[in-house]
Design an enzyme around this catalytic site. Structure first.
Site, PDB file in Angstrom:
ATOM      1  N   GLU A 139      -1.785 -10.854  -2.556  1.00  0.00           N
ATOM      2  CA  GLU A 139      -2.524 -10.811  -3.820  1.00  0.00           C
ATOM      3  C   GLU A 139      -2.913  -9.367  -4.106  1.00  0.00           C
ATOM      4  OE1 GLU A 139      -6.141 -13.138  -5.929  1.00  0.00           O
ATOM      5  OE2 GLU A 139      -6.630 -12.178  -4.021  1.00  0.00           O
TER       6      GLU A 139
ATOM      7  N   SER B  42     -12.552 -18.081   6.916  1.00  0.00           N
ATOM      8  CA  SER B  42     -12.377 -18.185   5.476  1.00  0.00           C
ATOM      9  C   SER B  42     -11.121 -18.999   5.139  1.00  0.00           C
ATOM     10  CB  SER B  42     -12.284 -16.783   4.874  1.00  0.00           C
ATOM     11  OG  SER B  42     -12.042 -16.833   3.497  1.00  0.00           O
TER      12      SER B  42
ATOM     13  N   LYS C  93       0.836  -1.202   0.000  1.00  0.00           N
ATOM     14  CA  LYS C  93       0.000   0.000   0.000  1.00  0.00           C
ATOM     15  C   LYS C  93       0.876   1.259   0.000  1.00  0.00           C
ATOM     16  CE  LYS C  93      -4.008   2.169   2.096  1.00  0.00           C
ATOM     17  NZ  LYS C  93      -3.503   3.494   1.793  1.00  0.00           N
TER      18      LYS C  93
ATOM     19  N   LYS D  95     -13.306 -14.406 -16.913  1.00  0.00           N
ATOM     20  CA  LYS D  95     -13.905 -15.641 -16.412  1.00  0.00           C
ATOM     21  C   LYS D  95     -15.241 -15.859 -17.126  1.00  0.00           C
ATOM     22  CE  LYS D  95     -11.880 -15.887 -11.806  1.00  0.00           C
ATOM     23  NZ  LYS D  95     -12.175 -16.049 -10.374  1.00  0.00           N
TER      24      LYS D  95
ATOM     25  N   ALA E 204     -17.940  -6.369  -9.995  1.00  0.00           N
ATOM     26  CA  ALA E 204     -17.473  -7.473  -9.147  1.00  0.00           C
ATOM     27  C   ALA E 204     -18.052  -7.376  -7.739  1.00  0.00           C
ATOM     28  CB  ALA E 204     -15.949  -7.490  -9.098  1.00  0.00           C
TER      29      ALA E 204
ATOM     30  N   LYS F 210       3.856   1.545  -1.289  1.00  0.00           N
ATOM     31  CA  LYS F 210       4.391   1.672  -2.647  1.00  0.00           C
ATOM     32  C   LYS F 210       3.359   2.307  -3.581  1.00  0.00           C
ATOM     33  CE  LYS F 210       7.505  -2.308  -2.348  1.00  0.00           C
ATOM     34  NZ  LYS F 210       8.755  -1.589  -2.585  1.00  0.00           N
TER      35      LYS F 210
ATOM     36  N   GLU G 174     -21.864  -8.194  -7.981  1.00  0.00           N
ATOM     37  CA  GLU G 174     -22.052  -9.601  -8.324  1.00  0.00           C
ATOM     38  C   GLU G 174     -21.779 -10.476  -7.100  1.00  0.00           C
ATOM     39  OE1 GLU G 174     -20.728 -13.605  -9.945  1.00  0.00           O
ATOM     40  OE2 GLU G 174     -19.620 -12.172  -8.719  1.00  0.00           O
ATOM     41  N   HIS G 175     -20.747 -10.137  -6.323  1.00  0.00           N
ATOM     42  CA  HIS G 175     -20.422 -10.885  -5.105  1.00  0.00           C
ATOM     43  C   HIS G 175     -21.557 -10.772  -4.082  1.00  0.00           C
ATOM     44  CE1 HIS G 175     -17.968 -12.721  -2.011  1.00  0.00           C
ATOM     45  NE2 HIS G 175     -18.306 -11.721  -1.203  1.00  0.00           N
TER      46      HIS G 175
END
Length: 196
Positions: free
Chosen positions: A133, A43, A12, A106, A145, A14, A148-149
């Site tokens: 990630e 999770s 973050k 996807k 996204a 950077k 949709e989630h």
């Protein structure tokens, strides 16, 4: 988890510096917003079990690359690759995986650039390399996204084929919008250059 929080903080920082550099130079920043998250223990355990890995701390560190995550939203599609290139020029980051869901979306229409990088965390007596990630997408891709989630989560089960098709149609519409905004931006920049 402190190591993953530290990894996120390093990335973050950077990204903040790169965004600040753009603003100070008078150029539009390729970074619109930065969000971060650490996966919850629940999770993590669920993902390890689904993949058939032992539920241990070592297994978590060896088998999961997305415990710490950063999401970067960019104004335009070209900015996604600009941000990725700027990050990959940083000598202390090591790319371990890249998935380009923009050039190859996807099946459900999801688009984003995913990078898994190793970032060194300098501790008092040792250095640990932590996987983080980084998801880089446009504002419009992020909008789709996120919604949709939420819709999938609220459905609690598989959606009908009709609903899945409608969500994919929305993703395709957003793609067309992103591409048109990119074209308009390039034309404006071209006109500005012609004036000089």
């Amino acid at each position: 988890m402190m190591l993953y929080e530290s990894g996120i903080r390093e990335i973050k920082t950077k990204l903040d510096i790169l965004a600040d550099e753009s603003r100070i130079s008078g150029k539009p920043s390729p970074i619109n917003a930065i969000k971060s998250r650490i996966k919850t223990p629940r999770s993590i355990v669920g993902k390890l079990k689904r993949r058939g890995f032992p539920v241990t701390l070592q297994s978590m560190m060896d088998n999961l690359n997305d415990i710490g995550g950063i999401r970067v939203s960019c104004p335009f599609i070209q900015d996604i690759y600009t941000v990725a290139d700027m990050l990959m020029r940083q000598s202390d980051l090591t790319l371990i995986e890249k998935k380009d869901y923009i050039s190859r979306p996807k099946p459900n229409g999801y688009r984003s650039l995913h990078l898994i990088v190793l970032v060194p965390i300098f501790l008092a007596e040792r250095t640990e390399s932590i996987a983080v990630e980084i998801q880089i997408r446009t504002i419009a891709m992020d909008f789709w996204a996120s919604l949709e989630h939420q819709l999938k989560y609220k459905a609690h089960s598989d959606m009908s084929e009709g609903l899945r098709e409608r969500l994919k149609y929305c993703a395709e519409s957003i793609t067309r919008l992103d591409e048109e905004m990119q074209t308009i931006y390039k034309e404006i920049k071209s006109e500005e250059c012609d004036e000089f």
